[in-house]
Design an enzyme around this catalytic site. Sequence first.
Site, short mmCIF file in Angstrom:
data_model
loop_
_atom_site.label_atom_id
_atom_site.label_comp_id
_atom_site.label_asym_id
_atom_site.label_seq_id
_atom_site.Cartn_x
_atom_site.Cartn_y
_atom_site.Cartn_z
N GLU A 122 -0.61 2.65 -6.15
CA GLU A 122 -0.45 0.90 -6.17
C GLU A 122 0.15 0.80 -7.76
OE1 GLU A 122 -2.07 -1.03 -2.77
OE2 GLU A 122 -3.89 -0.49 -3.83
N GLU A 142 -5.34 4.86 1.76
CA GLU A 142 -6.45 3.77 2.34
C GLU A 142 -6.68 3.65 3.89
OE1 GLU A 142 -5.15 2.44 -1.67
OE2 GLU A 142 -3.94 3.22 0.03
#
Length: 268
Positions: A122, A142
């Site tokens: 990210e 995730e």
Amino acid sequence: MTSGTEHLVVERVGATLVLALNRPEAKNALSLPMLVGLYDGWLEADADDSVRSVVLTGAGGVFCAGMDLKALAGGGRMAGDHYRARLKEDPDLHWKAMLRHHRPRKPVIAAVEGHCVAGGTEILQGTDIRIAGHGATFGLYEVRRGLFPIGGSTVRLARQVPRTHALEMLLTGRPYAAEEAARIGLIGHVVEDGAALDKALEIAALINANGPLAVEAVKESVYETAGMTETEGLRSELERGWPVFDTADAKEGSKAFAEKRPPVYRRA
């Protein structure tokens, strides 16, 4: 010059500010000292006109394994509670550190070795140019943990790689080797393991030799026009680009070319 923190090392290499995530025993998993140090590093780069570029890397042959899941499972508190005053003063600080809510005006080059997953991937999406060692691993894990990649990936990734690849990465949570990450466009260069930082500094040196006002205006134009129609974008480009031609640096660039010498730019 900032001194960094126990989890973020700051070094100056010529006109490049090198920020190194420094928690290798935890695969450089995110911590409050790391996030505070990162944000301070971005601010320093923005404020110091002698800094022409930034390189983001990780210590110990690892980039970043994302959130500290062990700490989260133990109660949701990451190491470095004495930094919480900073977070209380600016509740958005962690998002700014991760380049979700802050875009440095100087070019940011990522030099990746080893794991660059979850929050690491990210943060990567907030950088401008990306180099990885051959053995680097990428991925948004995730969903495998029942979590959401809230660092910006559901918005940014499909704007940076084809949507089919973005959705596969987001929905499967599988790892991506460096060569595959390059093939889909997530990174730009794959080098021998251990050579990512050297390649990043090589690219940074090329950037540093250019007119800083021009470099910063070009970067801003690319991001500013990304969500515009072509007509809107071309209009915006003229508004941002024409003033660069009126600068002393632009005149110096042309003069240096005519005189066959390196230009000396003064941000003027």
